[in-house]
Design a protein around this motif. Structure first.
Motif, PDB file in Angstrom:
ATOM      1  N   GLU A 175       0.852  -1.180   0.000  1.00 34.20           N
ATOM      2  CA  GLU A 175       0.000   0.000   0.000  1.00 34.20           C
ATOM      3  C   GLU A 175       0.889   1.231   0.000  1.00 34.20           C
ATOM      4  O   GLU A 175       1.872   1.297   0.745  1.00 34.20           O
ATOM      5  N   GLU A 176       0.546   2.187  -0.871  1.00 38.72           N
ATOM      6  CA  GLU A 176       1.347   3.413  -0.983  1.00 38.72           C
ATOM      7  C   GLU A 176       0.487   4.602  -0.608  1.00 38.72           C
ATOM      8  O   GLU A 176      -0.622   4.770  -1.132  1.00 38.72           O
ATOM      9  N   SER A 202      -4.771   5.980  -0.573  1.00 41.34           N
ATOM     10  CA  SER A 202      -3.702   5.060  -0.969  1.00 41.34           C
ATOM     11  C   SER A 202      -4.063   4.428  -2.302  1.00 41.34           C
ATOM     12  O   SER A 202      -5.200   4.543  -2.768  1.00 41.34           O
ATOM     13  N   ASN A 203      -3.062   3.764  -2.922  1.00 39.14           N
ATOM     14  CA  ASN A 203      -3.343   3.058  -4.163  1.00 39.14           C
ATOM     15  C   ASN A 203      -4.521   2.095  -3.987  1.00 39.14           C
ATOM     16  O   ASN A 203      -5.319   1.891  -4.901  1.00 39.14           O
ATOM     17  N   LYS A 220      -8.276   2.356  -5.683  1.00 41.24           N
ATOM     18  CA  LYS A 220      -8.733   1.287  -6.558  1.00 41.24           C
ATOM     19  C   LYS A 220     -10.150   0.852  -6.198  1.00 41.24           C
ATOM     20  O   LYS A 220     -10.947   0.536  -7.073  1.00 41.24           O
ATOM     21  N   GLU A 279     -12.302   7.144  -4.499  1.00 37.77           N
ATOM     22  CA  GLU A 279     -11.737   8.322  -5.135  1.00 37.77           C
ATOM     23  C   GLU A 279     -12.795   9.412  -5.200  1.00 37.77           C
ATOM     24  O   GLU A 279     -13.966   9.144  -5.457  1.00 37.77           O
ATOM     25  N   PRO A 308       1.161  11.463  -4.423  1.00 38.97           N
ATOM     26  CA  PRO A 308       1.890  10.403  -3.715  1.00 38.97           C
ATOM     27  C   PRO A 308       2.926  10.958  -2.762  1.00 38.97           C
ATOM     28  O   PRO A 308       3.455  12.056  -2.970  1.00 38.97           O
ATOM     29  N   LYS A 336       5.344   3.632   2.228  1.00 39.22           N
ATOM     30  CA  LYS A 336       4.858   2.383   1.618  1.00 39.22           C
ATOM     31  C   LYS A 336       4.800   1.342   2.719  1.00 39.22           C
ATOM     32  O   LYS A 336       5.588   1.376   3.659  1.00 39.22           O
ATOM     33  N   PHE A 388      -1.780  -7.010  -6.065  1.00 41.56           N
ATOM     34  CA  PHE A 388      -0.958  -5.796  -6.192  1.00 41.56           C
ATOM     35  C   PHE A 388       0.506  -6.174  -6.297  1.00 41.56           C
ATOM     36  O   PHE A 388       0.961  -7.050  -5.580  1.00 41.56           O
TER      37      PHE A 388
END
Lengths: 278, 278
Positions: A156-157, A229-230, A234, A238, A246, A253, A278
């Motif tokens: 996870e970022e 986060s990414n 996803k 959003e 980022p 991360k 991922f």
DNA sequence: ATCACTTACGGGTGACGTAAAAATC
DNA sequence: GATTTTTACGTCACCCGTAAGTGAT
């Protein structure tokens, strides 16, 4: 063969005494119940009611049938509960991101039901895995225990979420150093991430929100920076009115590991391989 | 809510191991079963099968569900049996005519199910009524017992049935004296009537038939005289190729009485009054 | 080629709601 | 007039069978 839905209706009529009341509780109309009761009598081949122009009472036989109906309905309920329970995989998480990932896997796959347990620290998760409170756990560190099989699940970022006209939007990326001191709004229940951001931005203020709804409301209607986060992006969290930037650096991360007791490795083999997205 | 028919199908798949075999035993097609099993999984919200391209096996959870299904199906069967048993009125008859009358009443009315017991003599019927083997009996004589309530039910009148060109057809009516010596074909199981005709026509021969089907066949395809009555004619045992000639005299009529134990008079009140149709 | 299961399509039953009637309170 | 049950009518869901397809033995 008398179907369950008829038994349910018969039992409701037994309980609530009039078709009217029973229909209300069953969320249906009286005429439907009238027809159902006629059908049930046809199928038994014997009358279950004493009918007067505006009164319908169960006769001796109808009461017998209603009591059987009750038993069968209880059995059916028990079956549903037990089978679902038996199919439930208890997974402990240290962060909401991987929970989203696995929720998605369970929703679309054939692994049963995922029970929704509160987030925990890595230590408590591991303890819970050993004591069989959990069938699986997702930790933020690789587990090197001999009894535990672990496998990388996802990384996870972290992103910062700000409104379009916010000064941060001119950066392609940010760092904890630049952000330190900023006031953020964030969910209270984000597990390990709470410690990560607090450690890396000790001078920031965090407006903690218990409910996701409240957080969403604030994110939409204010200019206060927030996190994403990414993974959250996803899975549809959003927001159109926000820009996501980022954060650089290895502390922004986090790699998660899916672990089970070694003796259960076989059982979760498919899950362990399929879950890697991922 | 999982309906009974789905549980039945699940249990069959459990028993017979393949959809193919299960479908055969359930008298349905495989595609239907495929869909049913998918539906059941949807409703439980968890997989019950391990699917390989041409093999479907119940998993641990599916077996659990199938075992619950078995229990519920047994409960359902027991319910049907018990409720029907509880609703069954045991009626003893001395002749088939009144049985037709009451069968008709039970078919169209609200009195439950009529159990089909063999015909008996008046004496055995009365004994059976006292010992509660019967709830009701139909006798050919009025019962004057203090414990028994009896009420006239119907009067059956005997007819001779002969083909169109038979010599008897020139008579408007016949008597036992004229008929004595004639060979008749008749059902064996006609209770009291057997004694009546044998007593009144001692020189006749009676070709006794165990099955009603056999009797019908012979009546249709032969010219041998046979018997009928106002009751058998009413309930559709009339044959187009035959002429029906009444027999005169009080021995050719029989009045039947419907009897119950006095303490049950209340219970069968409606039946006792409604059953009077002749 | 056969077997076992799945998918696609069409049809008929029947479960449901709405509307209206009958009967009692 | 309000309540309770029943009947009539139209609609939609869904359960089923047929036919065709996929993959393994």
């Amino acid at each position: 063969m008398i179907e369950i839905y008829l038994l349910e209706q018969l039992y409701a009529v037994y309980q609530y005494e009039t078709l009217n009341q029973a229909a209300k509780h069953l969320h249906m109309t009286q005429p439907t119940l009238t027809r159902s009761m006629q059908k049930i009598e046809r199928e038994f081949g014997t009358p279950l009611f004493i009918r007067k122009p505006n009164r319908m009472t169960l006769n001796e036989n109808g009461i017998l049938a209603a009591k059987y109906a009750e038993r069968i309905l209880n059995e059916e309920r028990e079956m549903m509960e037990q089978v679902r329970l038996n199919a439930t995989v208890a997974i402990g998480f240290c962060a909401p991101g991987p929970r989203m990932v696995l929720n998605d896997v369970f929703r679309h796959g054939d692994f049963g039901v995922l029970s929704n347990l509160p987030l925990q620290s890595n230590a408590l998760l591991l303890e819970g895995l050993r004591s069989k409170k959990y069938d699986l756990i997702v930790t933020s560190k690789e587990v090197k225990d001999v009894d535990v099989y672990s496998k990388e699940l996802c990384t996870e970022e972290l992103f910062v979420s700000v409104p379009y006209k916010h000064p941060y939007t001119k950066f392609q990326s940010l760092t904890y150093e630049k952000l330190n001191g900023t006031t953020f709004v964030m969910a209270d229940d984000i597990g390990i991430w709470k410690h990560i951001v607090e450690e890396n931005m000790p001078d920031s203020k965090y407006l903690l929100q218990d409910s996701i709804d409240a957080l969403s409301q604030i994110v939409i209607s204010s200019t206060i920076p927030s996190f994403a986060s990414n993974i959250t992006l996803k899975y549809g969290h959003e927001n159109e009115s926000r820009v996501y930037i980022p954060i650089d650096g290895k502390n922004a991360k986090c790699t998660f590991y899916l672990c089970c007791r070694k003796e259960k490795k076989e059982m979760y083999q498919t899950l362990l391989t399929q879950a890697i997205t991922f």
